[in-house]
Write a protein that holds these residues in place. Structure first.
Motif, PDB file in Angstrom:
ATOM      1  N   VAL A 178      94.696 -10.528  19.013  1.00 55.31           N
ATOM      2  CA  VAL A 178      95.682 -11.205  19.842  1.00 55.31           C
ATOM      3  C   VAL A 178      95.015 -11.642  21.152  1.00 55.31           C
ATOM      4  CG1 VAL A 178      97.793 -10.912  21.183  1.00 55.31           C
ATOM      5  CG2 VAL A 178      97.648  -9.995  18.861  1.00 55.31           C
ATOM      6  N   LYS A 236     100.223 -12.823  17.525  1.00 55.50           N
ATOM      7  CA  LYS A 236     100.744 -11.676  16.773  1.00 55.50           C
ATOM      8  C   LYS A 236      99.981 -11.529  15.472  1.00 55.50           C
ATOM      9  CE  LYS A 236     105.114  -9.613  15.211  1.00 55.50           C
ATOM     10  NZ  LYS A 236     105.038  -8.480  16.156  1.00 55.50           N
ATOM     11  N   TYR A 239     100.438  -9.483  11.799  1.00 53.31           N
ATOM     12  CA  TYR A 239     101.258  -8.652  10.931  1.00 53.31           C
ATOM     13  C   TYR A 239     100.376  -7.765  10.052  1.00 53.31           C
ATOM     14  CZ  TYR A 239     105.180 -11.637  12.245  1.00 53.31           C
ATOM     15  OH  TYR A 239     106.155 -12.303  12.957  1.00 53.31           O
ATOM     16  N   CYS A 245      98.561 -13.716  10.681  1.00 52.54           N
ATOM     17  CA  CYS A 245      98.830 -13.827  12.112  1.00 52.54           C
ATOM     18  C   CYS A 245      99.739 -15.012  12.453  1.00 52.54           C
ATOM     19  CB  CYS A 245      97.534 -13.933  12.897  1.00 52.54           C
ATOM     20  SG  CYS A 245      96.532 -15.374  12.504  1.00 52.54           S
TER      21      CYS A 245
END
Length: 224
Positions: free
Chosen positions: A28, A64, A66, A71
């Protein structure tokens, strides 16, 4: 008669995000590039490297993850809480670590070695208005700002990694602790060509001995 504007009809700043397949090593805050054609409705991305030919342009920021390779990428518009310590109103480029860099930062691109691409302008200390611009690399007409000249064994002499234009509207601008210096014999410094006449300007010689730990910056246009 002046027409009234309905505030509800004024478009808000648009945020563009997308699902992507990233690399497990992408985190990130990393600026990413497109590495392959889309797979279904997902973008194929990876962390951009401003020092590698063919890597830029950057297109978005990982906001983000996951899973290791799953992403969300922010492509455009206000990006909040991903970065901290931003200076409001300053333009930020993609840095050497693939995060935002403003002139003077340690990760700011190095002229002659890195690609320069603006990624946005900060609107607060934790918000960046993301809008990626074109990529440039030391070509004619490109101006490098707030670069750190290279010191030598002589504290009065500095060099620049690529030849720069000297004289006229494109001449270099050298600053010492934030103060602009005047070029010319008998003034603050002299610009010269280390390889001899006609080889290209790449050297700065001061007319005084600077204090240790002084802050140096130079703006210049590459002469390539």
């Amino acid at each position: 008669m002046v027409a009234k504007v309905n505030a509800a009809s004024v478009p808000r700043s648009e945020r563009i995000l997308g699902r992507a397949n990233c690399l497990a090593t992408d985190v990130v805050g990393d600026v990413v590039r497109i590495r392959a054609a889309k797979t279904g409705n997902r973008f194929e991305v990876e962390k951009v490297d401003i020092s590698t030919i063919g890597s830029p342009p950057g297109v978005g920021v990982v906001v983000k993850k996951y899973a290791a390779t799953d992403c969300i990428v922010h492509f455009h518009g206000p990006l909040k809480n991903t970065y901290a310590g931003l200076t409001p109103g300053r333009a930020y480029l993609i840095g050497s670590d693939s995060t935002p860099a403003k002139a003077g930062d340690a990760n700011y691109p190095v002229a002659g070695f890195d690609y320069f691409q603006q990624m946005g302008v900060s609107t607060s200390d934790d918000e960046l208005l993301v809008s990626f611009l074109d990529v440039s690399f030391g070509g004619p007409g490109v101006r490098f700002f707030q670069q750190v000249p290279t010191p030598t064994a002589d504290p009065k002499v500095f060099t620049v990694p690529i030849f720069f234009k000297h004289g006229g509207v494109d001449t270099e601008i050298l600053s010492y602790n934030g103060q602009r210096l005047i070029e010319g014999v008998g003034n603050d410094y002299v610009a010269s060509e280390s390889g001899g006449f006609g080889t290209g300007y790449d050297t700065i010689t001061l007319e005084f001995t600077p204090r240790a730990g002084s802050n140096w910056r130079i703006d210049y246009t590459p002469d390539v």
